[in-house]
Design a protein around this motif. Structure first.
Motif, mmCIF file in Angstrom:
data_model
loop_
_atom_site.group_PDB
_atom_site.id
_atom_site.type_symbol
_atom_site.label_atom_id
_atom_site.label_comp_id
_atom_site.label_asym_id
_atom_site.label_seq_id
_atom_site.Cartn_x
_atom_site.Cartn_y
_atom_site.Cartn_z
ATOM 1 N N PHE A 29 0.802 -1.226 0.000
ATOM 2 C CA PHE A 29 0.000 0.000 0.000
ATOM 3 C C PHE A 29 0.835 1.276 0.000
ATOM 4 O O PHE A 29 0.347 2.339 -0.362
ATOM 5 N N MET A 30 2.116 1.224 0.383
ATOM 6 C CA MET A 30 2.893 2.461 0.484
ATOM 7 C C MET A 30 3.073 3.193 -0.849
ATOM 8 O O MET A 30 3.074 4.435 -0.859
ATOM 9 N N ALA A 67 1.010 3.901 -2.990
ATOM 10 C CA ALA A 67 -0.157 4.763 -3.208
ATOM 11 C C ALA A 67 -0.096 6.027 -2.357
ATOM 12 O O ALA A 67 -0.827 6.988 -2.618
ATOM 13 N N PHE A 68 0.758 6.046 -1.340
ATOM 14 C CA PHE A 68 0.830 7.189 -0.427
ATOM 15 C C PHE A 68 2.017 8.114 -0.708
ATOM 16 O O PHE A 68 1.947 9.308 -0.436
ATOM 17 N N ASP A 69 3.122 7.555 -1.239
ATOM 18 C CA ASP A 69 4.317 8.365 -1.447
ATOM 19 C C ASP A 69 5.207 7.675 -2.473
ATOM 20 O O ASP A 69 5.329 6.443 -2.466
ATOM 21 N N ILE A 124 4.898 9.975 7.331
ATOM 22 C CA ILE A 124 4.089 9.532 6.200
ATOM 23 C C ILE A 124 3.760 8.052 6.321
ATOM 24 O O ILE A 124 2.613 7.617 6.113
ATOM 25 N N ARG A 167 1.198 7.424 9.237
ATOM 26 C CA ARG A 167 -0.171 7.804 8.877
ATOM 27 C C ARG A 167 -0.780 6.827 7.881
ATOM 28 O O ARG A 167 -1.972 6.523 7.942
ATOM 29 N N ALA A 168 0.053 6.322 6.953
ATOM 30 C CA ALA A 168 -0.451 5.360 5.970
ATOM 31 C C ALA A 168 -0.893 4.066 6.655
ATOM 32 O O ALA A 168 -1.962 3.518 6.342
ATOM 33 N N TYR A 225 -4.073 4.781 8.575
ATOM 34 C CA TYR A 225 -5.205 4.913 7.652
ATOM 35 C C TYR A 225 -5.688 3.542 7.191
ATOM 36 O O TYR A 225 -6.909 3.273 7.191
ATOM 37 N N GLU A 226 -4.774 2.679 6.804
ATOM 38 C CA GLU A 226 -5.160 1.355 6.306
ATOM 39 C C GLU A 226 -5.790 0.502 7.414
ATOM 40 O O GLU A 226 -6.757 -0.227 7.170
ATOM 41 N N TYR A 280 -0.947 16.202 12.543
ATOM 42 C CA TYR A 280 -1.956 16.138 11.487
ATOM 43 C C TYR A 280 -3.326 16.390 12.093
ATOM 44 O O TYR A 280 -3.815 15.602 12.894
#
Length: 535
Positions: free
Chosen positions: A273-274, A276-278, A288, A291-292, A295-296, A511
């Motif tokens: 999934f990373m 998709a975030f950065d 980052i 938070r990813a 979020y997941e 955040y």
């Protein structure tokens, strides 16, 4: 009634990790030093640090690159002078540790020469992390402890809690010592000193889930605030993205070096999934990545995510990460074949007591070194492996400044002994335990990885109620380890929330869903205490 005990020294260092011990060794040839350790001298965050220490040793790397990477990770809030000061002194600081015998890993270079093995971690553009396998902190701590124990001018007080710093009645911007609680005798003693240094580490114990050992309760930050020091950037609490998720492995860290060597973050179904975030994927800075993962987990309702390095050769994994391999294996997880269940956990306090480049605080003879301090190095997010580096670099700077001032402050001002004539032994320890758990839980829920205005305001109201209860308790009962730590944690929690409320933007580790974008220009969040009254 127990007779009061007073100790005297030139420099009192409160804290016994890399920062405190490095400072003690730099000072010891010039003066008498007392090192105060809350627990056994080896216990503390340094001992558990796995990854390594950043310094430019590779000829293809540069100090400018180290500076640029740190500034980028700090999301526009690093003070460039502090970053360059640290990066330019990094190699010298590491050579000092090497002289004492810290066994950093070595390898054969392309021409057969022996060189230090350098790994890479998130946010770094080059391999520049010196390490001792995956237990660098243990190697540093044990080496420094051996050196400190061997020096005749360093006096180690183990199992002592600092209670409060004592201000001079004659010169209000100067300290004359500290009240300390001898946990061995359960008695308060006094230490008089010409100079004092805080090296107490961070405050991640304010959160329910943390990678830190139990001693990380914000003591130095709280004491400095009560004494009248400015603090800054307390809203920037770094949550390490990958702590082991297992009921039998509370606060065991999975080093970022795994991702530096190719480990991939995956959902429970095995998908990544990373990316998709950065664009840096698993090598993005910690804020980052944390938070990813958060979020997941929330999106999927999952208890954890997974870190997978099993695609690498088994002998490579075991050689480079023996501590993690053994720990996971003891829990039934073979990391050469299986992914590691991970969750974020509170890991590092980027803010702290404001200091200059000499490690001096806003009080005349008080210094702060390591995680307890705000030097300007980390900004809104600490880059991996800059923390132990900061400890050593600023310990040397602070010690040099103290040595240049040893002829100052010869006052013979008397210090009143601790008065506990009006207090009794507590028969309500359950109150402390209840408040302790309540604080850590609502800090995790309301002031965690993702925040809102409503959550922050709710947290502040709860903190104010707890402060009233704890003040009343502290006024009526004799001190204890849990009471002292709770008193400090509640104070630090207030500072974190006040800083978070003040910052009307999202940046780095802070955040806020109500202010999702960064604003410009931006600077540090500095809090100044009200005029100090005597304790």
């Amino acid at each position: 009634m127990t007779q009061s005990i007073e100790h005297r020294c030139d420099v009192l260092i409160i804290g016994s990790g890399a920062a405190g011990l490095s400072m003690a060794l730099q000072l010891a040839d010039h003066c008498q030093v007392i090192v105060l350790s809350k627990g056994p001298i080896a216990e503390g965050s340094t001992y558990y640090a796995q990854g390594g220490i950043a310094a430019v040793f590779d000829e293809d790397d540069s100090i400018d690159a180290h500076v640029a990477d740190t500034l980028d990770a700090g999301a526009g809030l690093c003070e460039e002078a502090a970053v360059r000061f640290t990066a330019s002194r990094a190699k010298q600081a590491m050579e000092w540790l090497i002289q004492f015998g810290v066994p950093f890993d070595q390898e054969k270079g392309p021409k057969g020469q022996t060189r230090y093995h350098l790994t890479r971690e998130g946010g770094h553009s080059h391999r520049r992390i010196l390490h001792a396998a995956d237990a660098t902190g243990k190697a540093v701590q044990t080496t420094l402890v051996d050196a400190v124990r061997a020096h005749p001018n360093i006096h180690i007080f183990e199992r002592y809690n600092a209670i409060d710093l004592i201000r001079s009645k004659q010169q209000r911007q100067r300290l004359v010592g500290a009240y300390v609680w001898n946990r061995n005798r359960e008695h308060v003693e006094t230490i008089r000193a010409r100079f004092l240094a805080l090296a107490t580490g961070g405050a991640s114990k304010v959160y329910q889930y943390t990678s830190n050992p139990d001693v990380a309760s914000g003591d130095g930050i709280a004491m400095a605030w009560r004494a009248g020091c400015d603090v800054a950037n307390m809203e920037f609490n770094q949550f390490h993205p990958t702590c082991l998720y297992h009921p039998e492995a509370r606060n065991f860290l999975i080093t970022e070096a795994l991702r530096g060597e190719g480990a991939l973050l995956k959902r429970p179904d095995g998908s990544r999934f990373m990316p998709a975030f950065d664009e840096r994927a698993e090598l993005a800075p910690r804020d980052i990545v944390a938070r990813a993962i958060d979020y997941e987990m929330k999106r999927l309702g999952a208890d954890c995510m997974y870190l997978d390095i099993s695609h690498k050769p088994a002998d490579f994994i075991v050689k480079h990460f023996p501590t993690i391999y053994r720990k996971c294996r003891s829990l039934g997880i073979d990391i050469t074949r299986q992914p590691i269940p991970v969750v974020p956990a509170a890991h590092y306090s980027c803010g702290g007591v404001v200091t200059d480049l000499n490690a001096k605080t806003t009080l005349e003879n008080l210094y702060a070194v390591g995680e307890v301090a705000y030097t300007g190095l980390h900004g809104a997010n600490r880059m991996a492996s800059n923390s132990l580096l900061e400890c050593v670099v600023f310990a040397h700077a602070g010690a040099a400044h103290i040595i240049s001032r040893l002829n100052e402050f010869e006052s013979e001002e008397k210090v009143a002994p601790w008065d506990e004539s009006q207090v009794t032994n507590s028969d309500e320890e359950v109150v402390i335990q209840h408040n302790w758990h309540e604080l850590r839980l609502f800090m995790w829920d309301y002031v965690g990885i993702v925040r809102t205005n409503k959550r922050l305001e709710r947290a502040l109201r709860r903190i104010e109620l707890l402060q009233q209860e704890i003040h009343e308790y502290y006024s009526h009962f004799r001190v204890s380890n849990n009471l002292l730590e709770l008193r400090n944690l509640v104070q630090v929690a207030e500072l974190i929330v006040r800083c978070a409320i003040t910052r009307k933007e999202s940046r780095g580790l802070h955040y806020n869903l109500d202010f999702p974008e960064p604003s410009a220009p931006s600077g540090p969040t500095v809090l100044t205490p009200d005029p100090v009254t005597d304790h």
